[in-house]
Design an enzyme around this catalytic site. Sequence first.
Site, PDB file in Angstrom:
ATOM      1  N   SER A  15      24.873 -86.829  94.791  1.00  0.00           N
ATOM      2  CA  SER A  15      24.748 -88.031  95.582  1.00  0.00           C
ATOM      3  C   SER A  15      25.572 -88.097  96.615  1.00  0.00           C
ATOM      4  CB  SER A  15      25.305 -89.186  94.475  1.00  0.00           C
ATOM      5  OG  SER A  15      26.903 -88.699  94.313  1.00  0.00           O
ATOM      6  N   ASN A  16      26.633 -87.243  96.971  1.00  0.00           N
ATOM      7  CA  ASN A  16      27.245 -86.978  98.284  1.00  0.00           C
ATOM      8  C   ASN A  16      26.338 -86.449  99.209  1.00  0.00           C
ATOM      9  OD1 ASN A  16      30.245 -88.025  98.321  1.00  0.00           O
ATOM     10  ND2 ASN A  16      30.038 -86.970  96.190  1.00  0.00           N
ATOM     11  N   ARG A  68      32.973 -62.916  92.280  1.00  0.00           N
ATOM     12  CA  ARG A  68      33.106 -64.110  93.023  1.00  0.00           C
ATOM     13  C   ARG A  68      32.836 -63.404  94.392  1.00  0.00           C
ATOM     14  NH1 ARG A  68      35.200 -68.786  91.289  1.00  0.00           N
ATOM     15  NH2 ARG A  68      36.005 -68.559  88.991  1.00  0.00           N
ATOM     16  N   MET A  93      30.809 -76.717  92.671  1.00  0.00           N
ATOM     17  CA  MET A  93      31.674 -76.608  91.737  1.00  0.00           C
ATOM     18  C   MET A  93      32.328 -75.107  91.338  1.00  0.00           C
ATOM     19  SD  MET A  93      32.721 -79.456  90.980  1.00  0.00           S
ATOM     20  CE  MET A  93      33.583 -79.404  89.750  1.00  0.00           C
ATOM     21  N   ARG A  94      32.414 -74.269  92.610  1.00  0.00           N
ATOM     22  CA  ARG A  94      32.885 -72.980  92.389  1.00  0.00           C
ATOM     23  C   ARG A  94      34.272 -72.666  93.338  1.00  0.00           C
ATOM     24  NH1 ARG A  94      31.872 -70.193  88.147  1.00  0.00           N
ATOM     25  NH2 ARG A  94      32.272 -68.291  89.124  1.00  0.00           N
ATOM     26  N   ASN A 110      35.374 -80.656 102.227  1.00  0.00           N
ATOM     27  CA  ASN A 110      35.261 -80.754 100.768  1.00  0.00           C
ATOM     28  C   ASN A 110      35.548 -82.334 100.449  1.00  0.00           C
ATOM     29  OD1 ASN A 110      34.812 -80.232  98.032  1.00  0.00           O
ATOM     30  ND2 ASN A 110      36.908 -80.424  97.504  1.00  0.00           N
ATOM     31  N   HIS A 112      36.831 -84.871  97.422  1.00  0.00           N
ATOM     32  CA  HIS A 112      37.579 -84.666  96.125  1.00  0.00           C
ATOM     33  C   HIS A 112      37.849 -85.878  95.513  1.00  0.00           C
ATOM     34  CE1 HIS A 112      39.876 -82.674  93.110  1.00  0.00           C
ATOM     35  NE2 HIS A 112      40.640 -83.518  93.184  1.00  0.00           N
ATOM     36  N   SER A 139      39.436 -88.102  98.421  1.00  0.00           N
ATOM     37  CA  SER A 139      39.881 -87.414  99.817  1.00  0.00           C
ATOM     38  C   SER A 139      38.951 -86.681 100.273  1.00  0.00           C
ATOM     39  CB  SER A 139      40.924 -86.454  99.329  1.00  0.00           C
ATOM     40  OG  SER A 139      42.098 -87.240  98.753  1.00  0.00           O
ATOM     41  N   ASP A 148      41.954 -77.090  96.546  1.00  0.00           N
ATOM     42  CA  ASP A 148      42.112 -78.540  96.934  1.00  0.00           C
ATOM     43  C   ASP A 148      43.534 -78.783  97.597  1.00  0.00           C
ATOM     44  OD1 ASP A 148      40.908 -79.512  93.760  1.00  0.00           O
ATOM     45  OD2 ASP A 148      39.814 -78.989  95.503  1.00  0.00           O
ATOM     46  N   ALA A 176      33.091 -95.026  96.881  1.00  0.00           N
ATOM     47  CA  ALA A 176      33.978 -94.857  98.126  1.00  0.00           C
ATOM     48  C   ALA A 176      33.673 -93.383  98.748  1.00  0.00           C
ATOM     49  CB  ALA A 176      35.466 -94.635  97.295  1.00  0.00           C
TER      50      ALA A 176
HETATM   51  N1  LIG Z   1      39.085 -71.672  97.932  1.00  0.00           N
HETATM   52  C1  LIG Z   1      38.734 -72.917  97.531  1.00  0.00           C
HETATM   53  N2  LIG Z   1      37.482 -73.147  96.893  1.00  0.00           N
HETATM   54  C2  LIG Z   1      37.054 -74.349  96.586  1.00  0.00           C
HETATM   55  C3  LIG Z   1      37.868 -75.538  96.886  1.00  0.00           C
HETATM   56  C4  LIG Z   1      38.995 -75.265  97.617  1.00  0.00           C
HETATM   57  O1  LIG Z   1      39.651 -76.274  98.142  1.00  0.00           O
HETATM   58  N3  LIG Z   1      39.482 -73.961  98.062  1.00  0.00           N
HETATM   59  N4  LIG Z   1      37.420 -76.710  96.810  1.00  0.00           N
HETATM   60  C5  LIG Z   1      36.400 -76.636  95.522  1.00  0.00           C
HETATM   61  C6  LIG Z   1      36.194 -77.980  94.947  1.00  0.00           C
HETATM   62  N5  LIG Z   1      36.908 -78.548  93.838  1.00  0.00           N
HETATM   63  C7  LIG Z   1      37.567 -79.522  93.946  1.00  0.00           C
HETATM   64  O2  LIG Z   1      37.426 -80.389  94.991  1.00  0.00           O
HETATM   65  C8  LIG Z   1      36.570 -77.410  92.812  1.00  0.00           C
HETATM   66  C9  LIG Z   1      35.599 -77.452  92.134  1.00  0.00           C
HETATM   67  C10 LIG Z   1      35.705 -76.286  91.046  1.00  0.00           C
HETATM   68  C11 LIG Z   1      36.872 -76.112  90.468  1.00  0.00           C
HETATM   69  C12 LIG Z   1      36.687 -75.174  89.094  1.00  0.00           C
HETATM   70  O3  LIG Z   1      37.600 -75.082  88.479  1.00  0.00           O
HETATM   71  N6  LIG Z   1      35.729 -74.447  89.032  1.00  0.00           N
HETATM   72  C13 LIG Z   1      35.320 -73.317  88.168  1.00  0.00           C
HETATM   73  C14 LIG Z   1      34.063 -73.445  87.431  1.00  0.00           C
HETATM   74  C15 LIG Z   1      33.850 -74.773  87.109  1.00  0.00           C
HETATM   75  C16 LIG Z   1      32.474 -75.095  86.681  1.00  0.00           C
HETATM   76  O4  LIG Z   1      31.509 -74.504  86.726  1.00  0.00           O
HETATM   77  O5  LIG Z   1      32.120 -76.318  86.132  1.00  0.00           O
HETATM   78  C17 LIG Z   1      35.408 -71.816  88.799  1.00  0.00           C
HETATM   79  O6  LIG Z   1      35.339 -71.881  89.937  1.00  0.00           O
HETATM   80  O7  LIG Z   1      35.654 -71.047  87.780  1.00  0.00           O
HETATM   81  C18 LIG Z   1      38.016 -76.308  90.955  1.00  0.00           C
HETATM   82  C19 LIG Z   1      37.939 -77.250  92.044  1.00  0.00           C
HETATM   83  C20 LIG Z   1      35.163 -75.911  95.843  1.00  0.00           C
HETATM   84  N7  LIG Z   1      35.745 -74.476  96.013  1.00  0.00           N
HETATM   85  N1  LIG Z   2      36.655 -80.693  92.629  1.00  0.00           N
HETATM   86  C1  LIG Z   2      35.504 -81.232  92.988  1.00  0.00           C
HETATM   87  C2  LIG Z   2      34.838 -82.367  92.205  1.00  0.00           C
HETATM   88  O1  LIG Z   2      35.252 -82.868  91.385  1.00  0.00           O
HETATM   89  N2  LIG Z   2      33.679 -82.775  93.038  1.00  0.00           N
HETATM   90  C3  LIG Z   2      33.166 -84.164  92.778  1.00  0.00           C
HETATM   91  O2  LIG Z   2      32.011 -83.853  92.031  1.00  0.00           O
HETATM   92  C4  LIG Z   2      31.139 -85.036  92.205  1.00  0.00           C
HETATM   93  C5  LIG Z   2      29.833 -84.618  92.584  1.00  0.00           C
HETATM   94  O3  LIG Z   2      28.916 -85.531  92.704  1.00  0.00           O
HETATM   95  P1  LIG Z   2      27.438 -85.480  93.540  1.00  0.00           P
HETATM   96  O4  LIG Z   2      26.786 -84.214  93.291  1.00  0.00           O
HETATM   97  O5  LIG Z   2      26.766 -86.648  92.977  1.00  0.00           O
HETATM   98  O6  LIG Z   2      27.709 -85.295  95.104  1.00  0.00           O
HETATM   99  C6  LIG Z   2      31.686 -85.871  93.267  1.00  0.00           C
HETATM  100  O7  LIG Z   2      32.444 -86.865  92.587  1.00  0.00           O
HETATM  101  C7  LIG Z   2      32.987 -84.757  93.859  1.00  0.00           C
HETATM  102  O8  LIG Z   2      33.860 -85.636  94.580  1.00  0.00           O
END
Ligand SMILES: Nc1nc2c(c(=O)[nH]1)N[C@@H](CN(C=O)c1ccc(C(=O)N[C@@H](CCC(=O)O)C(=O)O)cc1)CN2
Ligand SMILES: NCC(=O)N[C@@H]1O[C@H](COP(=O)([O-])[O-])[C@@H](O)[C@H]1O
Length: 221
Positions: A15-16, A68, A93-94, A110, A112, A139, A148, A176
């Site tokens: 959606s974003n 990774r 989500m990685r 990103n 958040h 954010s 983050d 938002a």
């Molecule tokens: N080095 C960075 N990588 C990422 C960031 C960042 O700030 N620095 N932002 C994230 C996005 N994010 C939150 O905004 C976020 C996404 C995923 C995870 C997490 O725990 N991921 C797990 C797997 C979870 C899953 O597959 O459902 C993982 O990677 O093992 C935490 C924060 C994007 N990357």
């Molecule tokens: N930590 C990362 C995180 O939680 N990201 C969140 O995943 C959703 C993705 O929605 P979308 O696929 O509909 O854009 C969004 O709410 C975004 O902020």
Amino acid sequence: MAKRDVAVLISGSGSNLQALIDAVAADPDHPARIRLVISNKPGVYGLERAAAAGIEAVVIDHKAFPDRAAFDAALQAELEARGIDLVCLAGFMRILTAPFVEAWTGRMLNIHPSILPAFKGARAIDDALAAGVRITGVSVHYVVPEMDAGPIVVQAAVPVLPGDDHDALAKRIHAAEHRIYPAALRWVAAGDVRLAESGRVEHLTDPVAINSVLISPPALG
Ligand SMILES: Nc1nc2c(c(=O)[nH]1)N[C@@H](CN(C=O)c1ccc(C(=O)N[C@@H](CCC(=O)O)C(=O)O)cc1)CN2
Ligand SMILES: NCC(=O)N[C@@H]1O[C@H](COP(=O)([O-])[O-])[C@@H](O)[C@H]1O
């Protein structure tokens, strides 16, 4: 001024991504053009959104890589091959490795679903509900190796209402996000906002004008 060639990285609904696509498509003079969508998961709805918009989309399945670093190397190869110079993580989500992130310093954003530094991680909405806060938010930040923890571009407040469950709050959070992420992309692509060598975010446009537009929470409910 040449347009910034943008890639949007997703893991799900997108959606974003759709909000960014719509904002760019609405303005022929937009300083960005979305050239590529990359998903780390196959079959997600965000890929259909990219196809409907005529944007090239590829799946780089993180499960297909031994670690990774190998996954991030495949991401980097794809981004370089297409001449991308700005990356937007949109529900991606990685956690990315430090060498990859450092190669994109000042060129990776990103979105958040919290007012960072509160509620970092993959469960920000549930964590805010569990904490019982009355105000949370969203954010946009530059991505740094620490999860983050990157310098903030813009934030918007979102109220938590009595009786909110995950879906009710997520709906308000997403509304938002769909306002501030397109705004942030425009500013960064246009050079109105940049990450200085010092690590500070510089708003070259009047920051009051920027923030006053965006602090007002969306309509309640
Ligand atoms: N080095 C960075 N990588 C990422 C960031 C960042 O700030 N620095 N932002 C994230 C996005 N994010 C939150 O905004 C976020 C996404 C995923 C995870 C997490 O725990 N991921 C797990 C797997 C979870 C899953 O597959 O459902 C993982 O990677 O093992 C935490 C924060 C994007 N990357
Ligand atoms: N930590 C990362 C995180 O939680 N990201 C969140 O995943 C959703 C993705 O929605 P979308 O696929 O509909 O854009 C969004 O709410 C975004 O902020």
